[in-house]
Design a protein around this motif. Structure first.
Motif, PDB file in Angstrom:
ATOM      1  N   SER A  97       0.819  -1.202   0.000  1.00 34.44           N
ATOM      2  CA  SER A  97       0.000   0.000   0.000  1.00 34.44           C
ATOM      3  C   SER A  97       0.857   1.259   0.000  1.00 34.44           C
ATOM      4  O   SER A  97       0.347   2.346  -0.179  1.00 34.44           O
ATOM      5  CB  SER A  97      -0.930   0.019   1.213  1.00 34.44           C
ATOM      6  OG  SER A  97      -0.164   0.025   2.406  1.00 34.44           O
ATOM      7  N   SER A  98       2.156   1.123   0.222  1.00 41.82           N
ATOM      8  CA  SER A  98       2.997   2.308   0.287  1.00 41.82           C
ATOM      9  C   SER A  98       4.455   1.905   0.170  1.00 41.82           C
ATOM     10  O   SER A  98       4.829   0.765   0.416  1.00 41.82           O
ATOM     11  CB  SER A  98       2.773   3.050   1.605  1.00 41.82           C
ATOM     12  OG  SER A  98       3.685   4.106   1.745  1.00 41.82           O
ATOM     13  N   ILE A  99       5.289   2.887  -0.180  1.00 40.85           N
ATOM     14  CA  ILE A  99       6.731   2.638  -0.129  1.00 40.85           C
ATOM     15  C   ILE A  99       7.237   2.758   1.293  1.00 40.85           C
ATOM     16  O   ILE A  99       8.349   2.355   1.597  1.00 40.85           O
ATOM     17  CB  ILE A  99       7.492   3.627  -1.037  1.00 40.85           C
ATOM     18  CG1 ILE A  99       7.174   5.064  -0.640  1.00 40.85           C
ATOM     19  CG2 ILE A  99       7.201   3.378  -2.482  1.00 40.85           C
ATOM     20  CD1 ILE A  99       8.023   6.088  -1.361  1.00 40.85           C
ATOM     21  N   PHE A 100       6.428   3.331   2.180  1.00 42.88           N
ATOM     22  CA  PHE A 100       6.810   3.496   3.580  1.00 42.88           C
ATOM     23  C   PHE A 100       6.259   2.327   4.386  1.00 42.88           C
ATOM     24  O   PHE A 100       5.083   2.022   4.334  1.00 42.88           O
ATOM     25  CB  PHE A 100       6.257   4.805   4.139  1.00 42.88           C
ATOM     26  CG  PHE A 100       6.647   6.012   3.330  1.00 42.88           C
ATOM     27  CD1 PHE A 100       7.930   6.512   3.394  1.00 42.88           C
ATOM     28  CD2 PHE A 100       5.723   6.632   2.504  1.00 42.88           C
ATOM     29  CE1 PHE A 100       8.295   7.629   2.655  1.00 42.88           C
ATOM     30  CE2 PHE A 100       6.083   7.742   1.759  1.00 42.88           C
ATOM     31  CZ  PHE A 100       7.371   8.238   1.830  1.00 42.88           C
ATOM     32  N   LEU A 111       8.687   8.194   7.408  1.00 36.61           N
ATOM     33  CA  LEU A 111       8.079   9.374   6.802  1.00 36.61           C
ATOM     34  C   LEU A 111       9.003  10.574   6.925  1.00 36.61           C
ATOM     35  O   LEU A 111       8.790  11.479   7.736  1.00 36.61           O
ATOM     36  CB  LEU A 111       6.725   9.658   7.449  1.00 36.61           C
ATOM     37  CG  LEU A 111       5.667   8.569   7.247  1.00 36.61           C
ATOM     38  CD1 LEU A 111       4.379   8.944   7.970  1.00 36.61           C
ATOM     39  CD2 LEU A 111       5.386   8.368   5.775  1.00 36.61           C
ATOM     40  N   ASN A 112      10.021  10.560   6.122  1.00 36.76           N
ATOM     41  CA  ASN A 112      10.943  11.680   6.079  1.00 36.76           C
ATOM     42  C   ASN A 112      10.246  12.861   5.414  1.00 36.76           C
ATOM     43  O   ASN A 112       9.833  12.771   4.260  1.00 36.76           O
ATOM     44  CB  ASN A 112      12.188  11.276   5.273  1.00 36.76           C
ATOM     45  CG  ASN A 112      13.223  12.372   5.249  1.00 36.76           C
ATOM     46  OD1 ASN A 112      12.980  13.435   4.687  1.00 36.76           O
ATOM     47  ND2 ASN A 112      14.392  12.098   5.823  1.00 36.76           N
ATOM     48  N   PRO A 113      10.065  13.979   6.125  1.00 38.96           N
ATOM     49  CA  PRO A 113       9.313  15.110   5.554  1.00 38.96           C
ATOM     50  C   PRO A 113       9.856  15.579   4.222  1.00 38.96           C
ATOM     51  O   PRO A 113       9.103  15.929   3.321  1.00 38.96           O
ATOM     52  CB  PRO A 113       9.457  16.186   6.632  1.00 38.96           C
ATOM     53  CG  PRO A 113       9.710  15.436   7.897  1.00 38.96           C
ATOM     54  CD  PRO A 113      10.517  14.237   7.499  1.00 38.96           C
ATOM     55  N   ASN A 114      11.167  15.572   4.082  1.00 31.28           N
ATOM     56  CA  ASN A 114      11.766  16.020   2.829  1.00 31.28           C
ATOM     57  C   ASN A 114      11.378  15.098   1.680  1.00 31.28           C
ATOM     58  O   ASN A 114      11.030  15.544   0.572  1.00 31.28           O
ATOM     59  CB  ASN A 114      13.280  16.102   2.975  1.00 31.28           C
ATOM     60  CG  ASN A 114      13.944  16.721   1.764  1.00 31.28           C
ATOM     61  OD1 ASN A 114      13.466  17.723   1.234  1.00 31.28           O
ATOM     62  ND2 ASN A 114      15.054  16.132   1.332  1.00 31.28           N
ATOM     63  N   PRO A 139      -0.314   7.236  -0.862  1.00 28.07           N
ATOM     64  CA  PRO A 139      -1.287   7.665   0.158  1.00 28.07           C
ATOM     65  C   PRO A 139      -0.710   8.640   1.177  1.00 28.07           C
ATOM     66  O   PRO A 139      -1.418   9.510   1.678  1.00 28.07           O
ATOM     67  CB  PRO A 139      -1.703   6.347   0.827  1.00 28.07           C
ATOM     68  CG  PRO A 139      -1.427   5.294  -0.189  1.00 28.07           C
ATOM     69  CD  PRO A 139      -0.223   5.766  -0.953  1.00 28.07           C
ATOM     70  N   GLU A 140       0.604   8.514   1.485  1.00 33.87           N
ATOM     71  CA  GLU A 140       1.222   9.404   2.474  1.00 33.87           C
ATOM     72  C   GLU A 140       1.757  10.685   1.848  1.00 33.87           C
ATOM     73  O   GLU A 140       2.281  11.547   2.557  1.00 33.87           O
ATOM     74  CB  GLU A 140       2.375   8.680   3.190  1.00 33.87           C
ATOM     75  CG  GLU A 140       1.948   7.482   4.002  1.00 33.87           C
ATOM     76  CD  GLU A 140       1.881   6.214   3.152  1.00 33.87           C
ATOM     77  OE1 GLU A 140       1.645   5.139   3.725  1.00 33.87           O
ATOM     78  OE2 GLU A 140       2.069   6.318   1.922  1.00 33.87           O
ATOM     79  N   ALA A 141       1.655  10.803   0.515  1.00 38.74           N
ATOM     80  CA  ALA A 141       2.210  11.980  -0.159  1.00 38.74           C
ATOM     81  C   ALA A 141       1.218  12.474  -1.212  1.00 38.74           C
ATOM     82  O   ALA A 141       1.557  12.637  -2.373  1.00 38.74           O
ATOM     83  CB  ALA A 141       3.549  11.645  -0.803  1.00 38.74           C
ATOM     84  N   LEU A 142      -0.008  12.735  -0.765  1.00 38.02           N
ATOM     85  CA  LEU A 142      -1.045  13.202  -1.683  1.00 38.02           C
ATOM     86  C   LEU A 142      -0.743  14.626  -2.140  1.00 38.02           C
ATOM     87  O   LEU A 142      -0.048  15.373  -1.455  1.00 38.02           O
ATOM     88  CB  LEU A 142      -2.407  13.159  -0.992  1.00 38.02           C
ATOM     89  CG  LEU A 142      -2.889  11.786  -0.507  1.00 38.02           C
ATOM     90  CD1 LEU A 142      -4.241  11.921   0.176  1.00 38.02           C
ATOM     91  CD2 LEU A 142      -2.971  10.800  -1.668  1.00 38.02           C
ATOM     92  N   LEU A 190       7.993  13.659  -3.107  1.00 43.27           N
ATOM     93  CA  LEU A 190       7.025  12.766  -3.759  1.00 43.27           C
ATOM     94  C   LEU A 190       5.730  13.514  -4.076  1.00 43.27           C
ATOM     95  O   LEU A 190       5.117  13.307  -5.125  1.00 43.27           O
ATOM     96  CB  LEU A 190       6.741  11.567  -2.853  1.00 43.27           C
ATOM     97  CG  LEU A 190       7.873  10.546  -2.725  1.00 43.27           C
ATOM     98  CD1 LEU A 190       7.530   9.510  -1.663  1.00 43.27           C
ATOM     99  CD2 LEU A 190       8.133   9.864  -4.060  1.00 43.27           C
ATOM    100  N   ARG A 191       5.312  14.381  -3.166  1.00 46.85           N
ATOM    101  CA  ARG A 191       4.093  15.170  -3.388  1.00 46.85           C
ATOM    102  C   ARG A 191       4.271  16.091  -4.593  1.00 46.85           C
ATOM    103  O   ARG A 191       3.390  16.229  -5.433  1.00 46.85           O
ATOM    104  CB  ARG A 191       3.765  15.960  -2.122  1.00 46.85           C
ATOM    105  CG  ARG A 191       2.508  16.792  -2.230  1.00 46.85           C
ATOM    106  CD  ARG A 191       2.198  17.476  -0.915  1.00 46.85           C
ATOM    107  NE  ARG A 191       1.623  16.541   0.040  1.00 46.85           N
ATOM    108  CZ  ARG A 191       2.123  16.265   1.241  1.00 46.85           C
ATOM    109  NH1 ARG A 191       3.233  16.862   1.640  1.00 46.85           N
ATOM    110  NH2 ARG A 191       1.542  15.413   2.053  1.00 46.85           N
TER     111      ARG A 191
END
Length: 479
Positions: A67-70, A76-79, A157-160, A84-85
């Motif tokens: 479901s994710s690369i994370f 979840l590195n903010p950078n 999903p974590e980088a919409l 990705l976003r």
């Protein structure tokens, strides 16, 4: 004792040979280097295995897509999330490169993506999935006039994308090059969703629908079609309008996209879909399958329409078929206009019909609501055989898909005058909306033959039913 000169001769080393001590040191250096390389390779290999135990490179099974690369929230590195976003790329839903060949081959709707397709099964796209690498579907724009101003993209999903609205649960996204307001055209766009629903044992219900026509957003479908989908999916339809989203940017937790109608499905799969929809419609409308009075009754229904392709003289045509039905003791004759009936009234009427008599038109879509092996008689105005496209055969096709017997067609040889030659394509604009006459001799003979065949078939079916004691199930098969 050895003199000095002799000692010097003994210590002298030929020029083409190295001193033993130097040779020994070089060997030590070589083996030390090899050992160091072996240690380094072992360390790197061990580190690689440890890292990829956490981040597996192997392709996951189709039912266990990532479901994710994370893998954890610690990843979840903010950078990285921001990069990705920013990398989410929106493309036009309508790819103008394919706009002149929309009905052939690769569709221009979401043209960069391919469907999941197995022989005989429905073609579809599912997000997130293995093929999307765990990414979800995002849509942007709500233009109702130009599909090239509506867009799609895939995102983690974590980088919409920024300002995106995340919609939970399952969304059905339909693309149709026909019109959802037409019964047959709309039904062909819904059949794939019912097939996918059935493949999943009817266990997953959509929370909303997104409808596109030529890539343009649509907000409704024909009342008959909407009622059929409500019956099939056990609840009211929620057709998304995106009115609450200023920029029309949404991403879906789960989405299934259909863009090829029933294309690619085998006849067996289509029959299973029609069986399910017939059963669901009868349950929805509380129609008793055996509500036919004294068996075996033959229901003959003349289903009329108004305007284009209607009968010129409905009274005369009605009397003709009524007269032939009256000659068969178990025949019950019914006449109706489909536009005067509610959805459930049409379901009820078709459940009582064994022979459907009707002009070519959308009202014939009701045929699949009859019992399997029922008969259909179709009528055309002048000019359709030579000038109309393959669309004139759609109800012959739907009869085959739904397990009905198409008893042929009658084509009126008389009609409005065309100033061009009979095979001139321009004549179709005159003939297309023509009305249908009658031929009493042909209609009488045709209906007698069909009535005889249906009577024989129903007697055989009654005999087979009386010989079995197994009760019929009221559950609609979804497995």
């Amino acid at each position: 004792m050895m003199n000095t000169k002799a000692r010097l001769e003994i210590c002298r080393i030929p020029q083409n040979q190295k001193h033993p001590l130097i040779k020994h040191n070089q060997s030590l250096w070589f083996y030390s280097t090899v050992f160091f390389l072996l240690v380094l390779i072992t360390f790197v290999t061990t580190l690689f295995i440890l890292l990829h135990t956490r981040f597996p490179l192997q392709t996951p099974p189709s039912w266990q897509w990532q479901s994710s690369i994370f893998q954890t929230y610690d990843d979840l590195n903010p950078n990285m999330v921001n990069k990705l976003r920013d990398s989410v790329t929106f493309l036009p839903l309508k790819d103008l490169r394919y706009s002149n060949a929309a009905l052939h081959g690769h569709t221009w709707f979401m043209s960069s993506l391919y469907d999941t397709h197995q022989d005989g099964e429905v073609q579809y796209q599912q997000f997130p999935s293995e093929s999307s690498q765990g990414r979800v579907l995002c849509l942007k724009g709500h233009d109702t006039h130009d599909g090239s101003w509506n867009y799609y993209a895939l995102a983690w999903p974590e980088a919409l994308p920024y300002n995106a609205t995340f919609m939970k649960d399952l969304t059905f996204v339909s693309y149709n090059h026909y019109d959802y307001g037409n019964l047959f055209h709309g039904l062909t766009s819904m059949i794939p969703f019912v097939s996918w629903h059935k493949m999943n044992n009817c266990s997953i219900m959509p929370s909303r629908w997104v409808l596109y026509h030529w890539g343009e957003l649509r907000f409704n479908m024909a009342l008959w079609l909407g009622s059929l989908m409500e019956a099939t999916f056990d609840g009211p339809l929620n057709i998304e309008r995106f009115y609450d989203e200023e920029n029309g940017l949404v991403c879906f937790e789960e989405a299934v996209v259909m863009r090829h109608n029933e294309g690619g499905m085998s006849r067996q799969r289509r029959m299973e879909v029609f069986d399910l929809m017939r059963c669901k419609a009868r349950m929805y409308c509380n129609v008793e399958i055996n509500d036919r009075g004294v068996f075996p009754v033959i229901g003959m229904t003349l289903l009329l329409r108004t305007g284009a392709r209607s009968f010129k003289n409905e009274i005369v045509v009605t009397d003709m078929f009524h007269k032939e039905c009256a000659k068969v003791q178990v025949c019950r004759f019914m006449v109706a206009h489909s536009n005067n009936l509610t959805f459930c009234e049409q379901v009820k009427l078709m459940s009582l019909t064994d022979i459907l008599i009707s002009p070519h038109g959308a009202q014939l879509t009701n045929m699949f609501l009859m019992e399997k092996n029922s008969s259909v008689m179709e009528f055309f105005p002048k000019g359709w055989l030579n000038l109309a496209s393959v669309g004139q055969y759609v109800y012959r096709s739907i009869a085959s898909w739904a397990g009905m017997k198409h008893e042929g067609s009658w084509r009126d040889p008389f009609g409005d005058h065309c100033p061009y030659s009979e095979d001139d394509r321009r004549c179709m604009s005159i003939y297309k909306g023509g009305r249908i006459g009658h031929n009493e001799t042909h209609f009488a003979e045709w209906s007698r033959n069909v009535l005889a065949e249906v009577k024989t078939r129903k007697l055989e079916e009654a005999s087979m039913k009386s010989s079995t004691t197994t009760p019929s199930s009221v559950d609609c098969a979804c497995s």
